[in-house]
Design an enzyme around this catalytic site. Structure first.
Site, PDB file in Angstrom:
ATOM      1  CB  CYS A   2      -0.842  -0.044   1.221  1.00  0.00           C
ATOM      2  SG  CYS A   2      -1.834  -1.352   1.463  1.00  0.00           S
ATOM      3  NE  ARG A  27       6.296   0.905  -1.690  1.00  0.00           N
ATOM      4  CZ  ARG A  27       7.467   0.900  -1.059  1.00  0.00           C
ATOM      5  NH1 ARG A  27       8.119   1.919  -0.949  1.00  0.00           N
ATOM      6  NH2 ARG A  27       7.719   0.218  -0.073  1.00  0.00           N
ATOM      7  CD1 TRP A  74      -0.822  -5.215  -3.983  1.00  0.00           C
ATOM      8  CD2 TRP A  74      -0.836  -6.455  -2.029  1.00  0.00           C
ATOM      9  NE1 TRP A  74      -0.529  -6.387  -4.429  1.00  0.00           N
ATOM     10  CE2 TRP A  74      -0.422  -7.105  -3.072  1.00  0.00           C
ATOM     11  CE3 TRP A  74      -0.885  -6.757  -0.907  1.00  0.00           C
ATOM     12  CZ2 TRP A  74      -0.264  -8.417  -2.893  1.00  0.00           C
ATOM     13  CZ3 TRP A  74      -0.529  -8.227  -0.717  1.00  0.00           C
ATOM     14  CH2 TRP A  74      -0.290  -8.870  -1.710  1.00  0.00           C
ATOM     15  CG  ASN A 100       0.776   1.568   4.013  1.00  0.00           C
ATOM     16  OD1 ASN A 100      -0.174   1.559   3.401  1.00  0.00           O
ATOM     17  ND2 ASN A 100       1.898   1.918   3.503  1.00  0.00           N
ATOM     18  N   GLY A 101      -0.264  -2.063   6.592  1.00  0.00           N
ATOM     19  CA  GLY A 101       0.320  -3.062   7.653  1.00  0.00           C
ATOM     20  C   GLY A 101      -0.666  -3.846   7.892  1.00  0.00           C
ATOM     21  CD  GLU A 491      15.709 -12.126 -12.455  1.00  0.00           C
ATOM     22  OE1 GLU A 491      15.437 -12.641 -11.230  1.00  0.00           O
ATOM     23  OE2 GLU A 491      15.161 -10.817 -12.345  1.00  0.00           O
ATOM     24  CE  LYS A 495      12.410  -9.495 -13.600  1.00  0.00           C
ATOM     25  NZ  LYS A 495      13.228  -9.489 -12.463  1.00  0.00           N
ATOM     26  CD  GLU A 498       8.620 -10.113 -11.805  1.00  0.00           C
ATOM     27  OE1 GLU A 498       8.167  -9.572 -10.750  1.00  0.00           O
ATOM     28  OE2 GLU A 498       9.915  -9.779 -12.047  1.00  0.00           O
ATOM     29  CG  HIS A 514      16.399 -35.923 -12.775  1.00  0.00           C
ATOM     30  ND1 HIS A 514      16.521 -37.200 -12.647  1.00  0.00           N
ATOM     31  CD2 HIS A 514      17.461 -35.081 -13.246  1.00  0.00           C
ATOM     32  CE1 HIS A 514      17.923 -37.380 -13.008  1.00  0.00           C
ATOM     33  NE2 HIS A 514      18.670 -36.263 -13.230  1.00  0.00           N
ATOM     34  CE  LYS A 613      11.209  -2.414  -7.770  1.00  0.00           C
ATOM     35  NZ  LYS A 613      11.803  -3.269  -8.710  1.00  0.00           N
TER      36      LYS A 613
HETATM   37  C1  AGP Z   1      11.572  -8.771  -8.989  1.00  0.00           C
HETATM   38  O1  AGP Z   1      11.211  -8.700 -10.316  1.00  0.00           O
HETATM   39  C2  AGP Z   1      10.460  -9.169  -8.060  1.00  0.00           C
HETATM   40  N1  AGP Z   1       9.204  -8.131  -8.341  1.00  0.00           N
HETATM   41  C3  AGP Z   1      10.578  -9.603  -6.756  1.00  0.00           C
HETATM   42  O2  AGP Z   1      10.862 -11.004  -6.773  1.00  0.00           O
HETATM   43  C4  AGP Z   1      11.445  -8.892  -5.814  1.00  0.00           C
HETATM   44  O3  AGP Z   1      12.818  -8.991  -6.056  1.00  0.00           O
HETATM   45  C5  AGP Z   1      11.394  -9.307  -4.567  1.00  0.00           C
HETATM   46  O4  AGP Z   1       9.956  -9.212  -4.048  1.00  0.00           O
HETATM   47  C6  AGP Z   1      12.522  -8.657  -3.466  1.00  0.00           C
HETATM   48  O5  AGP Z   1      12.548  -7.446  -3.521  1.00  0.00           O
HETATM   49  P1  AGP Z   1      13.731  -6.678  -2.486  1.00  0.00           P
HETATM   50  O6  AGP Z   1      15.034  -6.659  -3.427  1.00  0.00           O
HETATM   51  O7  AGP Z   1      13.274  -5.066  -2.781  1.00  0.00           O
HETATM   52  O8  AGP Z   1      13.789  -7.170  -1.364  1.00  0.00           O
END
Ligand code: AGP
Length: 618
Positions: A2, A27, A74, A100-101, A491, A495, A498, A514, A613
């Site tokens: 949030c 975010r 969020w 937030n929280g 990775e 990518k 997501e 496997h 984010k």
């Molecule tokens: C990255 O593309 C992602 N959105 C996510 O996995 C991110 O790397 C993860 O949430 C960790 O975030 P941070 O590096 O801010 O701790």
């Protein structure tokens, strides 16, 4: 997750708050709302979806007022509805709040308040907090005898009874111009302006108005009026504030000529890498040096094991770092998901140095892993991009990434910068042990070449876009690599899924037989990261196994390697480079491929569904 923005000053608050909320949308969001004072209480506007929807509604009502609060939500407790969106107003109309929280004991608070006539409209935990502040506000004398703010006092009293995490900003009906903020486990930053003060959950929301900021710590409260601000703690009186300067400007967080922040950040990588390594090589050019480790070389030399914890993309960077430290420094490294480490009570070797990696420095699981390791008496260092973040402040020392704000939800430049820091750490530790001067000097030169190698790969963007056009409509994909390129396969898969919502998995190439080989068909293409050296022939065998099952292959391959004719359906060639920088160079094609596939599929690249984010709730 949030987002929070608050403003008090001389300007009309609503447009400034809306601008701040837009900068926080990356975010995570599913609804947004704003509250400003009105003649008969508060004018509260809430809308499901984008801040743009809220803006239309706010402009329609020409909302006035020189102070106010806004929020992007969020969802945690309660679905995505207008009622559940913030700000929340207490049932007596006296208090309005954004949060937030997660309030863990909200059911008992709610029960207490229902017995005293307060009512509830939403399914959120936040409304319990809002009504509890209203309960204390109603009991506080209008003019506190000791000059203390009535609103501040009621928030302080409330927080003594609250369990959970919060970043809150509160306004009271009889306390015009005043914002009260408090933080426990959810970031809040105060912006100190000239005749105006701001608060936000992220610097990006306030940096256009001021670069003077105060990072609120857990347990602290702040009181803003247009002309003043003060800091205190939940249990005690006033404390002194330390004002920091934000080192980047609003231009750094703007799109410029790019279509998306992700594209901008992919293309910023050569410069980002230069900034990450600037000033970090020894004068004799044979090793790395880091200013903020707070650990002497002699102390570092005593370490005989490293433990790394992180989440998501940063966890992939830790896996590459593990490979490089073990390969070049011959010191054992363990890597764990922060979310697992915090609960699994792992036995740790006594001479272990603990590292956490986090772009944002606010990821709650990574923060919890850091705290757990510190509680066990370990020294914890952080690799982190956001200056002043909670992780940066709670760590015993660390390494800042210096890549500027990363706005795209899909991490790109922060990842390659973490890979570079991992490679530099392998050098630093290696040179303390058995790596010779000349090997160290050659390694430094290899690292210095990384930005230009990345520039070379970026030139292939148009060709990679063409490949993306061919593969954008598949619904499954495999990413396969070995050794230090296995984490890059992970990775690449992350990518792609997501931002384009294509199901993708990353595997060490030899593991394919496997299980994942069952997925191979004309409908499931594979991206192979082809490693030079002893693994080359083995990766080629895995590719043959895919081809034999009619699977299409995109090969990302270093110059000079000769693949059997017809094995790859598409070939992306990357420059031949040193092992220490290979993971960085091989990352660029998987980023570009995912980006272009998502664009072709018309996905919202910078704001993918359900994602935030920085993940600040568990
Ligand atoms: C990255 O593309 C992602 N959105 C996510 O996995 C991110 O790397 C993860 O949430 C960790 O975030 P941070 O590096 O801010 O701790």
């Amino acid at each position: 997750m949030c987002g929070i923005v608050g403003y008090t000053g001389k300007q009309r608050a609503a447009p400034l708050i809306l601008e701040g909320l837009k900068r926080l949308e990356y975010r995570g969001y599913d609804s947004a709302g704003i509250a400003v004072p009105a003649a008969d209480g508060f004018h509260v506007t809430k809308k499901i979806g984008r801040v743009a929807n809220l803006e239309v509604e706010t402009n329609r009502h020409k909302v006035a007022g020189n102070y106010g609060i806004g929020h992007t939500r969020w969802a945690t407790h309660g679905g995505v509805t207008q009622e559940n969106a913030h700000p929340h107003v207490s049932s007596d109309g006296a208090i309005v709040l954004i949060h937030n929280g997660v309030i863990e004991n909200y059911t008992s608070i709610k029960k207490f308040l229902l017995g005293r006539g307060y009512t509830f409209k939403s399914e959120t935990d936040t409304e319990a907090l809002c009504n509890l502040i209203a309960y204390h506000y109603a009991k506080e004398p209008k003019a506190a005898a000791d000059g203390e703010s009535r609103l501040l006092e009621s928030v302080r009293k409330t927080l003594l009874h609250v369990e959970g995490t919060y970043g809150i900003v509160v306004m009271g009906i009889d306390t015009p111009g005043e914002l009260v903020c408090a933080r426990k486990g959810s970031p809040l930053i105060l912006g100190i302006g000239d005749g105006e003060n701001l608060v936000a959950s992220d610097v990006a929301a306030i940096v256009s108005r001021t670069q003077n900021v105060v990072y609120l710590k857990d347990g602290e409260l702040a009181r803003h009026t247009p002309a003043s601000f003060s800091l205190s703690t939940v249990n005690e009186g006033d404390i002194k504030a330390v004002i920091d300067q934000v080192t980047w400007s609003i231009a750094d967080a703007e799109l410029g000529t790019h279509a998306h922040f992700m594209e901008k950040e992919i293309f910023e990588q050569p410069t980002a890498l230069e900034n990450t390594m600037r000033g970090r090589f020894s004068e004799d050019g044979s090793t790395a040096q880091f200013g903020g480790l707070n650990l002497s070389a002699a102390e570092f030399r005593q370490i005989d094991r490293f433990m790394f914890c992180a989440c998501g993309t940063a966890w992939h960077a830790c896996l590459v770092t593990e490979h490089l430290i073990e390969r070049f420094a011959r010191v054992p490294v363990e890597v764990d998901y922060a979310s697992e480490f915090r609960y699994r009570n792992a036995p740790l070797h006594s001479n272990t140095l603990f590292f956490v990696m986090s772009q944002s420095g606010e990821t709650i699981d990574t923060l919890a892993a850091l705290r757990e390791a510190k509680r066990k008496g370990y020294r914890v260092l952080a690799v982190n991009n956001v200056v002043g973040s909670t992780i940066a402040r709670e760590a015993d020392g660390g390494i800042y990434q210096h890549v500027g704000p990363e706005v795209g939800v899909a991490s790109t430049k922060a990842f390659t910068s973490q890979l570079l820091i991992g490679a530099m750490m392998a050098l630093y530790i290696g040179r303390m042990r058995d790596m010779s001067f000349s090997d160290g000097a050659a390694y430094v030169n290899a690292l210095k070449a990384a930005p230009n190698l990345v520039r070379e790969v970026l030139k292939q963007a148009p060709a990679i876009r063409k490949i993306a056009e061919r593969f954008a409509q598949y619904s499954d994909m495999l990413f396969l690599g070995r050794l230090s390129l296995f984490p890059i396969a992970l990775e690449g898969a992350l990518k792609l899924k997501e931002i384009s919502y294509i199901h993708a998995e990353g595997y060490p190439a030899a593991e394919m037989k496997h299980g994942p080989i069952a997925l191979i068909s004309e409908q499931c293409p594979s991206v192979f990261l082809v490693t030079k050296g002893e693994m080359f022939a083995k990766v080629v065998s895995s590719m043959q196994e895919v081809k034999a099952r009619k699977g299409l292959i995109i090969a990302i391959c270093t110059e000079g390697l000769e693949l059997p004719a017809g094995l790859a359906d598409e070939l992306i060639t990357i420059p031949d480079c040193d092992e220490a920088v290979l993971p960085i160079v091989a990352t660029i094609p998987v980023q570009l491929l995912s980006y272009y596939i998502a664009v072709i599929r018309e996905c919202d690249v910078d704001k993918p569904r359900n994602l935030a984010k920085s993940v600040t709730v568990e």
